[in-house]
Design an enzyme around this catalytic site. Structure first.
Site, short mmCIF file in Angstrom:
data_model
loop_
_atom_site.label_atom_id
_atom_site.label_comp_id
_atom_site.label_asym_id
_atom_site.label_seq_id
_atom_site.Cartn_x
_atom_site.Cartn_y
_atom_site.Cartn_z
N ASP A 122 1.05 -1.21 -0.13
CA ASP A 122 -0.12 0.01 0.15
C ASP A 122 0.99 1.19 0.00
OD1 ASP A 122 -2.21 -1.62 0.28
OD2 ASP A 122 -2.92 -0.92 2.05
N ASP A 123 0.36 2.29 -0.48
CA ASP A 123 0.66 3.64 -0.24
C ASP A 123 1.88 4.27 -1.16
OD1 ASP A 123 -0.94 3.63 1.95
OD2 ASP A 123 0.42 3.94 3.25
N HIS A 130 -5.89 2.73 -4.43
CA HIS A 130 -5.79 3.25 -2.84
C HIS A 130 -6.26 4.68 -2.46
CE1 HIS A 130 -5.01 1.82 1.28
NE2 HIS A 130 -3.73 2.61 1.28
N HIS A 164 -5.54 9.46 -0.11
CA HIS A 164 -5.45 8.40 1.11
C HIS A 164 -6.55 9.00 2.03
CE1 HIS A 164 -3.72 5.87 4.50
NE2 HIS A 164 -3.29 4.85 3.39
N TYR A 181 -6.84 2.35 5.46
CA TYR A 181 -7.14 1.72 6.78
C TYR A 181 -8.17 0.69 6.91
CZ TYR A 181 -4.99 6.53 7.73
OH TYR A 181 -4.26 7.56 7.28
N HIS A 187 4.15 -2.28 3.19
CA HIS A 187 4.19 -0.83 2.63
C HIS A 187 5.58 -0.72 1.73
CE1 HIS A 187 0.70 -0.50 5.69
NE2 HIS A 187 0.27 0.48 5.01
#
Length: 246
Positions: free
Chosen positions: A53-54, A104, A108, A145, A195
């Protein structure tokens, strides 16, 4: 869902080459081959999907991609739109090397706290950005999340992919702890969350790949995991793992 079915069929066929590339890393793996999708033979499990992620981040994601390429491993990247900006070539490299790219959100933001307009601004704007980069429109969604509600699922227009193994690598930079958590908890069909924006998490990922491959695990994208399990992902439905049917 016809487009998803076509992508899953293509992904399963690609597993033949992936499996051959993985053979040197799992000499102890047994159980023979099983047949899937016509004449395409893929090895028996266990299987696991490694997800990130991210990202992308120019200081860490290329290192991860290099390490995965050396091991013949494909992963799934749920990217943030504002991090795609300036890193477009990284996204095209992911696509070109057989990784799966997912949504995603653009900034965010927690999707369960947005109204319809805010939701579509976060999700559809990223979808349009990715479509322009890689030339397709089908992307799975991971809410930031993992936060969602019924409205999120209705608006998603995509399968929603969460996770079943989470070392919470955002909470520290302790690679040894993270590796231990993952190895102690991973089973056939699990989806691992990491991540790719942290150097320690890149180290964790590559150590986990080596350790689980030595135990006979095969790393696949989430799409490929669906294909292996003979399931077609449904828009708005939530998936945490895809274990084998008993």
């Amino acid at each position: 869902m016809s487009n998803w079915k076509k992508r899953l069929e293509a992904g399963a066929l690609a597993l033949v080459a992936l499996a051959l590339a993985a053979v040197p890393y799992c000499p102890a793996a047994g159980g023979g081959d099983r047949q899937a999708l016509g004449e395409a033979k893929i090895p028996a499990g266990p299987y696991v999907a490694l997800t990130f992620d991210d990202g992308p981040r120019d200081a860490t994601t290329p290192v991860l991609l290099d390490g995965l390429a050396q091991r013949g491993v494909r992963a799934t990247f749920f990217v943030i739109g504002e991090n795609v900006e300036g890193n477009e070539l990284l996204l095209q490299r992911m696509e070109g090397e057989g990784h799966q790219i997912g949504l995603h959100t653009y900034h965010h933001k927690m999707l369960d706290q947005l109204n319809a307009a805010g939701f579509y601004a976060e999700v559809d704007s990223l979808r349009a950005t990715l479509t322009a980069l890689v030339g397709r429109e089908e992307f799975m969604l991971r809410p930031p999340y993992g936060m969602m509600n019924a409205a999120t699922q209705t608006r998603a227009a995509a399968p929603i992919v969460l996770w079943s193994v989470d070392p919470e690598d955002w909470s520290d930079r302790d690679t040894a702890r993270q590796v231990s958590v993952i190895l102690d908890n991973t089973q056939d069909g699990d989806i691992i969350l990491l991540h790719d924006i942290y150097p320690a998490s890149v180290d964790t990922a590559l150590q986990v790949v080596d350790a689980l491959m030595s135990k006979g695990f095969h790393f696949v994208t989430v799409e490929q995991l669906f294909a292996i399990r003979g399931k077609t992902p449904e828009n708005g439905k939530v998936y945490r793992k895809l274990p084998p049917e008993e």
